[in-house]
Scaffold this motif. Structure first.
Motif, PDB file in Angstrom:
ATOM      1  N   ALA A 271       0.832  -1.205   0.000  1.00 20.64           N
ATOM      2  CA  ALA A 271       0.000   0.000   0.000  1.00 20.64           C
ATOM      3  C   ALA A 271       0.866   1.255   0.000  1.00 20.64           C
ATOM      4  O   ALA A 271       0.570   2.234  -0.704  1.00 20.64           O
ATOM      5  CB  ALA A 271      -0.931  -0.013   1.213  1.00 20.64           C
ATOM      6  N   SER A 272       1.943   1.227   0.777  1.00 21.14           N
ATOM      7  CA  SER A 272       2.844   2.373   0.833  1.00 21.14           C
ATOM      8  C   SER A 272       3.512   2.623  -0.512  1.00 21.14           C
ATOM      9  O   SER A 272       3.615   3.772  -0.971  1.00 21.14           O
ATOM     10  CB  SER A 272       3.916   2.131   1.908  1.00 21.14           C
ATOM     11  OG  SER A 272       4.871   3.172   1.919  1.00 21.14           O
ATOM     12  N   MET A 273       3.942   1.570  -1.169  1.00 16.97           N
ATOM     13  CA  MET A 273       4.599   1.737  -2.469  1.00 16.97           C
ATOM     14  C   MET A 273       3.626   2.282  -3.512  1.00 16.97           C
ATOM     15  O   MET A 273       3.989   3.132  -4.332  1.00 16.97           O
ATOM     16  CB  MET A 273       5.182   0.411  -2.932  1.00 16.97           C
ATOM     17  CG  MET A 273       6.405  -0.029  -2.152  1.00 16.97           C
ATOM     18  SD  MET A 273       7.129  -1.543  -2.859  1.00 16.97           S
ATOM     19  CE  MET A 273       8.456  -1.840  -1.677  1.00 16.97           C
ATOM     20  N   ILE A 274       2.388   1.794  -3.489  1.00 10.19           N
ATOM     21  CA  ILE A 274       1.387   2.286  -4.431  1.00 10.19           C
ATOM     22  C   ILE A 274       1.131   3.773  -4.193  1.00 10.19           C
ATOM     23  O   ILE A 274       1.049   4.573  -5.128  1.00 10.19           O
ATOM     24  CB  ILE A 274       0.090   1.470  -4.314  1.00 10.19           C
ATOM     25  CG1 ILE A 274       0.326   0.024  -4.790  1.00 10.19           C
ATOM     26  CG2 ILE A 274      -1.036   2.114  -5.130  1.00 10.19           C
ATOM     27  CD1 ILE A 274      -0.798  -0.923  -4.443  1.00 10.19           C
ATOM     28  N   THR A 275       1.042   4.153  -2.920  1.00  6.07           N
ATOM     29  CA  THR A 275       0.826   5.559  -2.569  1.00  6.07           C
ATOM     30  C   THR A 275       1.986   6.433  -3.044  1.00  6.07           C
ATOM     31  O   THR A 275       1.785   7.571  -3.487  1.00  6.07           O
ATOM     32  CB  THR A 275       0.654   5.706  -1.050  1.00  6.07           C
ATOM     33  OG1 THR A 275      -0.490   4.945  -0.626  1.00  6.07           O
ATOM     34  CG2 THR A 275       0.461   7.160  -0.648  1.00  6.07           C
TER      35      THR A 275
ATOM     36  N   ARG B 226       5.494   2.381 -10.425  1.00  9.03           N
ATOM     37  CA  ARG B 226       4.793   2.080 -11.668  1.00  9.03           C
ATOM     38  C   ARG B 226       4.536   0.589 -11.845  1.00  9.03           C
ATOM     39  O   ARG B 226       3.620   0.184 -12.563  1.00  9.03           O
ATOM     40  CB  ARG B 226       5.577   2.614 -12.866  1.00  9.03           C
ATOM     41  CG  ARG B 226       4.759   2.657 -14.143  1.00  9.03           C
ATOM     42  CD  ARG B 226       5.518   3.274 -15.290  1.00  9.03           C
ATOM     43  NE  ARG B 226       5.757   4.697 -15.096  1.00  9.03           N
ATOM     44  CZ  ARG B 226       6.351   5.474 -16.003  1.00  9.03           C
ATOM     45  NH1 ARG B 226       6.781   4.953 -17.154  1.00  9.03           N
ATOM     46  NH2 ARG B 226       6.530   6.752 -15.760  1.00  9.03           N
ATOM     47  N   VAL B 227       5.338  -0.245 -11.200  1.00 10.85           N
ATOM     48  CA  VAL B 227       5.171  -1.696 -11.293  1.00 10.85           C
ATOM     49  C   VAL B 227       5.736  -2.317 -10.022  1.00 10.85           C
ATOM     50  O   VAL B 227       6.644  -1.767  -9.394  1.00 10.85           O
ATOM     51  CB  VAL B 227       5.878  -2.256 -12.556  1.00 10.85           C
ATOM     52  CG1 VAL B 227       7.358  -1.972 -12.524  1.00 10.85           C
ATOM     53  CG2 VAL B 227       5.603  -3.728 -12.743  1.00 10.85           C
TER      54      VAL B 227
ATOM     55  N   ALA C   3      -5.273   0.597  -9.058  1.00  8.83           N
ATOM     56  CA  ALA C   3      -4.460   1.816  -9.131  1.00  8.83           C
ATOM     57  C   ALA C   3      -3.627   1.875 -10.405  1.00  8.83           C
ATOM     58  O   ALA C   3      -2.850   2.819 -10.596  1.00  8.83           O
ATOM     59  CB  ALA C   3      -3.548   1.898  -7.905  1.00  8.83           C
ATOM     60  N   GLY C   4      -3.775   0.871 -11.274  1.00  4.60           N
ATOM     61  CA  GLY C   4      -3.026   0.855 -12.511  1.00  4.60           C
ATOM     62  C   GLY C   4      -1.585   0.411 -12.365  1.00  4.60           C
ATOM     63  O   GLY C   4      -0.748   0.733 -13.215  1.00  4.60           O
ATOM     64  N   VAL C   5      -1.295  -0.346 -11.294  1.00  2.00           N
ATOM     65  CA  VAL C   5       0.073  -0.810 -11.040  1.00  2.00           C
ATOM     66  C   VAL C   5       0.135  -2.314 -11.294  1.00  2.00           C
ATOM     67  O   VAL C   5      -0.400  -3.103 -10.515  1.00  2.00           O
ATOM     68  CB  VAL C   5       0.498  -0.508  -9.582  1.00  2.00           C
ATOM     69  CG1 VAL C   5       1.924  -1.017  -9.330  1.00  2.00           C
ATOM     70  CG2 VAL C   5       0.413   0.988  -9.294  1.00  2.00           C
TER      71      VAL C   5
ATOM     72  N   ILE D  53      -2.553 -11.061 -11.393  1.00  2.00           N
ATOM     73  CA  ILE D  53      -1.127 -10.969 -11.665  1.00  2.00           C
ATOM     74  C   ILE D  53      -0.900 -10.682 -13.151  1.00  2.00           C
ATOM     75  O   ILE D  53      -1.565 -11.254 -14.013  1.00  2.00           O
ATOM     76  CB  ILE D  53      -0.429 -12.293 -11.268  1.00  2.00           C
ATOM     77  CG1 ILE D  53      -0.496 -12.502  -9.740  1.00  2.00           C
ATOM     78  CG2 ILE D  53       1.007 -12.337 -11.754  1.00  2.00           C
ATOM     79  CD1 ILE D  53       0.257 -11.488  -8.946  1.00  2.00           C
ATOM     80  N   SER D  54       0.069  -9.830 -13.444  1.00  2.00           N
ATOM     81  CA  SER D  54       0.367  -9.487 -14.836  1.00  2.00           C
ATOM     82  C   SER D  54       1.473 -10.338 -15.440  1.00  2.00           C
ATOM     83  O   SER D  54       1.588 -10.442 -16.665  1.00  2.00           O
ATOM     84  CB  SER D  54       0.759  -8.003 -14.936  1.00  2.00           C
ATOM     85  OG  SER D  54      -0.313  -7.179 -14.542  1.00  2.00           O
ATOM     86  N   GLY D  55       2.325 -10.931 -14.595  1.00  3.13           N
ATOM     87  CA  GLY D  55       3.414 -11.773 -15.062  1.00  3.13           C
ATOM     88  C   GLY D  55       3.930 -12.628 -13.926  1.00  3.13           C
ATOM     89  O   GLY D  55       3.691 -12.334 -12.749  1.00  3.13           O
TER      90      GLY D  55
END
Length: 365
Positions: free
Chosen positions: A87-91, A95-96, A117-119, A132-134
């Motif tokens: 959560a902290s990193m997203i805030t 970007r990924v 959040a688009g991450v 998961i994207s990858g």
């Protein structure tokens, strides 16, 4: 899980290591497109995360994207802490995210929040639930098979109805069940699995307690082999056997090629470990992270796809592990420069090292 292999795995793996910027454009593009990547690792109990994975990923990211920043956090086996770290990193605007989940189910809601959040999130080494994207890892079934095959071979005649204890990994990790299924595909019908334990946190102390319980139940002389899922737990198993004054240690497996485990293999206390070439795994994760951070497809990076319990057709790089015994340490870990002979062979181990073909005085590595 279901995988669909493509035909260019070998070429891709070679390219990941040999061509630092090929997949990510030229220097002008790199310089113009710096961004922050978050890296979240699960614990410090297994030495590999801090000693290998983190520095290798950091280095590869610098190669691929010199102006990218890295935000790092370690969960210390606490899923709630890892949720807070995400959560902290997203805030902060990463970007990924590259995530090795401390609990692959508990992090599902955090991965959903990242997607909202688009991450994009890359699952590293363990396949987490959620969008998961990858995904980058080693073939877990093959890990378990390598361990079980080595155990049967070492047990010899005792493999016919011998007594085996299974020291499985943390039940919150999808990898633990993957390893166990691979091992059982080899062991079932050939040995008596007298005790099977899930080991919270992949912890040496918990493995020691579980092994002590197995010894009390079965007797110190009635255990013919122990399939320990990784090297940290193997250390706990061996310590428990020694505490019970077992004079002839049964063969004990491991995984991760920890330096202490390699030394135990040289001493004859641990049978084997499973080596997973970390630079290739780290390179694949870094390439995925940079590509997703630039909004690019993973088509030229992923070599297969995998389904999780929640998401289908996840672009995946699935790599091949290798078994390491005293007989091939030079051809694997030393050749790949994971460790030097001098690092492995302490003064007390030099006679055993020489017997294993690891002569410190003749070392040129």
């Amino acid at each position: 899980m279901r995988t669909r292999a493509r035909n260019f795995v070998a070429a891709l793996v070679a390219g990941l290591l040999a061509t630092p910027l090929a997949a990510c454009g030229g220097n002008d593009r790199v310089g113009a497109d710096g961004f922050t990547i978050g890296l979240l690792l699960p614990n410090r109990s297994a030495p590999r995360w801090e000693h290998f994975d983190r520095p290798l990923i950091e280095k590869r990211l610098r190669d691929l994207c010199p102006r990218c920043d890295l935000e790092y956090a370690n969960a210390d086996n606490d899923a709630t802490r890892q949720q807070q770290q995400m959560a902290s990193m997203i805030t902060k605007g990463v970007r990924v995210l590259v995530l090795d989940a401390a609990d692959t189910r508990a992090l599902r809601s955090s991965i959903q929040q990242a997607r909202a959040a688009g991450v994009p999130v890359i699952a590293y080494d363990r396949l987490a639930e959620g969008p998961i994207s990858g995904y980058v890892s080693f073939d877990g079934a093959q890990v378990g098979k390598l361990q079980a095959e080595a155990l049967l071979k070492a047990m010899g005649d005792r493999a016919n109805d011998g007594n085996v204890v299974m020291m499985n990994g943390d039940p919150t990790s999808a990898n633990a069940s993957w390893f166990r299924k691979g091992a059982l595909s080899v062991l079932t019908g050939k040995v008596n699995i007298r005790r099977s334990y899930d080991t919270q946190g992949w912890s040496m102390d918990n493995a020691h307690a579980n092994m002590s319980a197995a010894i009390a139940a079965l007797g110190p002389g009635r255990i013919d082999g122990v399939l320990a899922a990784n090297d940290t737990m193997a250390a706990g198993v061996i310590a428990a056997l020694k505490s019970a004054q077992v004079r002839r240690l049964p063969p004990v497996t491991g995984q991760d090629a920890d330096l202490d485990a390699v030394r135990r293999i040289i001493k004859g206390e641990q049978l084997m470990t499973v080596y997973k070439p970390f630079p290739v795994e780290a390179a694949a994760a870094a390439a995925m992270a940079v590509a997703l951070g630039r909004g690019e497809s993973l088509r030229d990076i992923a070599t297969t796809t995998i389904d999780s319990p929640t998401t289908n057709n996840i672009p995946t790089v699935l790599l091949t592990p290798r078994a390491v015994t005293a007989a091939n340490i030079r051809q694997t870990l030393v050749k790949d420069r994971v460790y030097t002979i001098e690092q492995i062979c302490t003064s007390q181990l030099r006679p055993a090292c020489a017997k294993a073909g690891l002569d410190v005085h003749g070392a040129t590595e």
